[in-house]
Design a protein around this motif. Structure first.
Motif, PDB file in Angstrom:
ATOM      1  N   TYR A 188       0.831  -1.197   0.000  1.00  0.00           N
ATOM      2  CA  TYR A 188       0.000   0.000   0.000  1.00  0.00           C
ATOM      3  C   TYR A 188       0.874   1.260   0.000  1.00  0.00           C
ATOM      4  O   TYR A 188       0.626   2.204  -0.761  1.00  0.00           O
ATOM      5  CB  TYR A 188      -0.929  -0.003   1.216  1.00  0.00           C
ATOM      6  CG  TYR A 188      -1.717   1.275   1.370  1.00  0.00           C
ATOM      7  CD1 TYR A 188      -2.855   1.510   0.602  1.00  0.00           C
ATOM      8  CD2 TYR A 188      -1.321   2.254   2.267  1.00  0.00           C
ATOM      9  CE1 TYR A 188      -3.573   2.696   0.722  1.00  0.00           C
ATOM     10  CE2 TYR A 188      -2.028   3.438   2.401  1.00  0.00           C
ATOM     11  CZ  TYR A 188      -3.150   3.655   1.628  1.00  0.00           C
ATOM     12  OH  TYR A 188      -3.857   4.822   1.746  1.00  0.00           O
ATOM     13  N   LEU A 189       1.905   1.256   0.846  1.00  0.00           N
ATOM     14  CA  LEU A 189       2.764   2.440   0.960  1.00  0.00           C
ATOM     15  C   LEU A 189       3.603   2.675  -0.289  1.00  0.00           C
ATOM     16  O   LEU A 189       4.022   3.806  -0.545  1.00  0.00           O
ATOM     17  CB  LEU A 189       3.652   2.334   2.196  1.00  0.00           C
ATOM     18  CG  LEU A 189       2.901   2.590   3.506  1.00  0.00           C
ATOM     19  CD1 LEU A 189       3.713   2.123   4.701  1.00  0.00           C
ATOM     20  CD2 LEU A 189       2.531   4.057   3.636  1.00  0.00           C
ATOM     21  N   ASP A 190       3.821   1.633  -1.086  1.00  0.00           N
ATOM     22  CA  ASP A 190       4.517   1.830  -2.361  1.00  0.00           C
ATOM     23  C   ASP A 190       3.734   2.765  -3.279  1.00  0.00           C
ATOM     24  O   ASP A 190       4.309   3.493  -4.080  1.00  0.00           O
ATOM     25  CB  ASP A 190       4.733   0.490  -3.073  1.00  0.00           C
ATOM     26  CG  ASP A 190       5.855  -0.316  -2.453  1.00  0.00           C
ATOM     27  OD1 ASP A 190       6.639   0.246  -1.656  1.00  0.00           O
ATOM     28  OD2 ASP A 190       5.950  -1.518  -2.762  1.00  0.00           O
ATOM     29  N   THR A 191       2.419   2.745  -3.155  1.00  0.00           N
ATOM     30  CA  THR A 191       1.580   3.600  -4.003  1.00  0.00           C
ATOM     31  C   THR A 191       0.992   4.795  -3.255  1.00  0.00           C
ATOM     32  O   THR A 191       0.422   5.680  -3.880  1.00  0.00           O
ATOM     33  CB  THR A 191       0.424   2.782  -4.619  1.00  0.00           C
ATOM     34  OG1 THR A 191      -0.354   2.209  -3.571  1.00  0.00           O
ATOM     35  CG2 THR A 191       0.967   1.697  -5.527  1.00  0.00           C
ATOM     36  N   HIS A 192       1.113   4.813  -1.925  1.00  0.00           N
ATOM     37  CA  HIS A 192       0.589   5.910  -1.103  1.00  0.00           C
ATOM     38  C   HIS A 192       1.645   6.321  -0.065  1.00  0.00           C
ATOM     39  O   HIS A 192       1.404   6.225   1.143  1.00  0.00           O
ATOM     40  CB  HIS A 192      -0.696   5.487  -0.388  1.00  0.00           C
ATOM     41  CG  HIS A 192      -1.790   5.068  -1.296  1.00  0.00           C
ATOM     42  ND1 HIS A 192      -1.852   3.811  -1.881  1.00  0.00           N
ATOM     43  CD2 HIS A 192      -2.877   5.741  -1.744  1.00  0.00           C
ATOM     44  CE1 HIS A 192      -2.929   3.726  -2.626  1.00  0.00           C
ATOM     45  NE2 HIS A 192      -3.572   4.895  -2.573  1.00  0.00           N
ATOM     46  N   PRO A 193       2.802   6.767  -0.502  1.00  0.00           N
ATOM     47  CA  PRO A 193       3.909   7.018   0.425  1.00  0.00           C
ATOM     48  C   PRO A 193       3.669   8.157   1.421  1.00  0.00           C
ATOM     49  O   PRO A 193       4.367   8.238   2.430  1.00  0.00           O
ATOM     50  CB  PRO A 193       5.080   7.353  -0.495  1.00  0.00           C
ATOM     51  CG  PRO A 193       4.461   7.826  -1.763  1.00  0.00           C
ATOM     52  CD  PRO A 193       3.168   7.082  -1.893  1.00  0.00           C
ATOM     53  N   LYS A 194       2.686   8.990   1.164  1.00  0.00           N
ATOM     54  CA  LYS A 194       2.436  10.129   2.056  1.00  0.00           C
ATOM     55  C   LYS A 194       1.288   9.880   3.027  1.00  0.00           C
ATOM     56  O   LYS A 194       0.838  10.796   3.713  1.00  0.00           O
ATOM     57  CB  LYS A 194       2.174  11.387   1.237  1.00  0.00           C
ATOM     58  CG  LYS A 194       3.407  11.812   0.467  1.00  0.00           C
ATOM     59  CD  LYS A 194       3.192  13.093  -0.280  1.00  0.00           C
ATOM     60  CE  LYS A 194       4.473  13.460  -1.014  1.00  0.00           C
ATOM     61  NZ  LYS A 194       4.383  14.710  -1.704  1.00  0.00           N
ATOM     62  N   ASP A 195       0.817   8.640   3.117  1.00  0.00           N
ATOM     63  CA  ASP A 195      -0.250   8.290   4.050  1.00  0.00           C
ATOM     64  C   ASP A 195       0.374   8.107   5.438  1.00  0.00           C
ATOM     65  O   ASP A 195       0.896   7.041   5.767  1.00  0.00           O
ATOM     66  CB  ASP A 195      -0.969   7.019   3.595  1.00  0.00           C
ATOM     67  CG  ASP A 195      -2.177   6.699   4.447  1.00  0.00           C
ATOM     68  OD1 ASP A 195      -2.218   7.113   5.628  1.00  0.00           O
ATOM     69  OD2 ASP A 195      -3.078   6.015   3.937  1.00  0.00           O
ATOM     70  N   GLN A 196       0.324   9.149   6.213  1.00  0.00           N
ATOM     71  CA  GLN A 196       0.977   9.159   7.514  1.00  0.00           C
ATOM     72  C   GLN A 196       0.429   8.084   8.449  1.00  0.00           C
ATOM     73  O   GLN A 196       1.178   7.454   9.189  1.00  0.00           O
ATOM     74  CB  GLN A 196       0.856  10.538   8.160  1.00  0.00           C
ATOM     75  CG  GLN A 196       1.652  10.672   9.434  1.00  0.00           C
ATOM     76  CD  GLN A 196       1.630  12.081   9.989  1.00  0.00           C
ATOM     77  OE1 GLN A 196       0.936  12.951   9.478  1.00  0.00           O
ATOM     78  NE2 GLN A 196       2.386  12.310  11.044  1.00  0.00           N
ATOM     79  N   ASP A 197      -0.873   7.869   8.436  1.00  0.00           N
ATOM     80  CA  ASP A 197      -1.471   6.835   9.288  1.00  0.00           C
ATOM     81  C   ASP A 197      -0.939   5.446   8.927  1.00  0.00           C
ATOM     82  O   ASP A 197      -0.645   4.632   9.806  1.00  0.00           O
ATOM     83  CB  ASP A 197      -2.998   6.853   9.177  1.00  0.00           C
ATOM     84  CG  ASP A 197      -3.614   8.080   9.814  1.00  0.00           C
ATOM     85  OD1 ASP A 197      -2.978   8.683  10.707  1.00  0.00           O
ATOM     86  OD2 ASP A 197      -4.739   8.440   9.422  1.00  0.00           O
ATOM     87  N   ALA A 198      -0.810   5.179   7.642  1.00  0.00           N
ATOM     88  CA  ALA A 198      -0.304   3.876   7.202  1.00  0.00           C
ATOM     89  C   ALA A 198       1.160   3.699   7.605  1.00  0.00           C
ATOM     90  O   ALA A 198       1.571   2.604   8.001  1.00  0.00           O
ATOM     91  CB  ALA A 198      -0.469   3.714   5.692  1.00  0.00           C
TER      92      ALA A 198
END
Length: 86
Positions: A28-38
């Motif tokens: 998930y973080l590979d495609t949403h690197p700025k998702d602080q909660d993740a």
């Protein structure tokens, strides 16, 4: 093969479940690197996994090879069943 207590399977399953969550969060973080909660969740699960791994290895012996797990003295890799043997 050496008999292991039910707690062995419980803790191994918990580690496997955490590994699954960590892999999914990584993807998930590979495609949403700025998702602080993740990112926070990822770090919490990594921390929790390290704690569980240490506890597991203290009770049942090394879990991984290639320098990722300590060994008691004497060398104890042969004593515990490997995770894929149970």
């Amino acid at each position: 093969m050496k008999q292991v207590p039910p707690e062995y399977y419980q803790k191994l399953e918990e580690l496997q479940a955490i590994d699954f969550v960590i892999v999914e969060l990584t993807l998930y973080l590979d495609t949403h690197p700025k998702d602080q909660d993740a990112v926070q969740q990822y770090n919490q699960f990594v921390h929790h996994r390290k704690k569980l791994k240490k506890e597991f290895e203290k009770l049942f012996g090394p879990l991984t090879n290639f320098g990722y797990s300590y060994s008691d003295y004497p060398w104890n890799w042969k004593d515990a069943p490997w995770p894929w043997q149970v």
